[in-house]
Write an enzyme that holds these catalytic residues in place. Sequence first.
Site, PDB file in Angstrom:
ATOM      1  N   HIS A  78       0.848  -1.193   0.000  1.00 11.19           N
ATOM      2  CA  HIS A  78       0.000   0.000   0.000  1.00 11.19           C
ATOM      3  C   HIS A  78       0.882   1.241   0.000  1.00 11.19           C
ATOM      4  CE1 HIS A  78      -2.997   2.979   1.366  1.00 11.19           C
ATOM      5  NE2 HIS A  78      -3.888   2.147   0.878  1.00 11.19           N
ATOM      6  N   GLU A 105      -7.974  -3.719  -0.329  1.00 12.82           N
ATOM      7  CA  GLU A 105      -8.546  -4.150  -1.606  1.00 12.82           C
ATOM      8  C   GLU A 105      -8.644  -5.671  -1.692  1.00 12.82           C
ATOM      9  OE1 GLU A 105      -6.850  -2.578  -5.124  1.00 12.82           O
ATOM     10  OE2 GLU A 105      -7.804  -0.620  -4.873  1.00 12.82           O
TER      11      GLU A 105
END
Length: 372
Positions: A256, A311
């Site tokens: 991320h 996600e």
Amino acid sequence: MASVTGLDGVVAAETELALVDGQNGYLVYRGYEAKELALKLSFEEVAFLLWHGELPSPEELEAFKTQWVVHRAIPAELKAVLDLLPKESEMMSVLRTAISVLGTGNQQVPAWPPQFDRILANTALLPTIIAYHYRRSQGLQPIEPDPQLDHVANYLYMLTGSVPQSVHAKVLTAYLILAMEHGMNASTFAGRVVLSTQSDLASALCASIGAMKGPLHGGAPSEVLHMLDEIGSKEQSEAWLRKELAAGKRLMGFGHRIYKTSDPRAEALRQLMQELASEDPWFDLAVHVEKVAVELLNEYKPGRKLYVNVEFYAAAVMRAIALPTSLFTPSFTLSRIVGWTAHLLEQASCNRIFRPQSVYIGELPTSIPNRP
């Protein structure tokens, strides 16, 4: 003057809404860890917190939910516009159009500052708009909201025509709470910039939706979904993941830009899925794939500290509830509108128009001496 591409590291505002601590892995909403809120509270309760700065009392929550339900029905003038749109219209464009139409209403109401009743109306209505256009696009009759269902369960009901399984409503609620707010991201910043000009609520929300529509921001976790579909079962997971890593490929849903440690949103969804794994095979698969993938990433990419991101689990949630990929970003949007509007209220309370500088790197006319 030094330039900062993408404004990385530039502080654009002070906020009481959320702390996004990427180094230590914290996401805080107004003094509460978001992952704890997601596991324990309803969508409406956390929206109340972000908008009003405190959690509601039982009496406040009951009155708040009643207000929420009142605003779910699509006004006749908006329904007429939606019916004119081609059935194949892309959903984020439909949402942008709908918000714009809603912003052309009562001209007696001041455009500035943003009015809370309009904020609540837009938030409550967004799932109905999504479900209405989706069912039209599929050749199905739209379904009216059910006042007995809460915000998230009603959304699933309007999409499918069936009251959702409690496990699916619970995990989608958790995901949508975790998606409500995430600091000065692109769509939030876009909305605050527009509102800082003392423009109206609809214009600011259209800017936010426009930013969310971009695949670099609101892009659906469809690549994670494809990966999980290809893996298919726990027994095949290690061999499939080893093959990808040996070929130098990236594992979707890991790493991320902000979080340099475990993503707290993913932690919350993992905990919930571990509790519900026996009730849905996709939850069980997702938890297993994450465990194997993290072990293999440490083996193939030592020192990189690559962890699962939200996600990855968002894809597992969407797959479990059979949400079409075309609805991933719109569903993200119906949650993030809470964060956007909380920021717009905050912007209006201490407004100053945004006016960053730029650095000119082009040619100079001969009449102007070169600058150092």
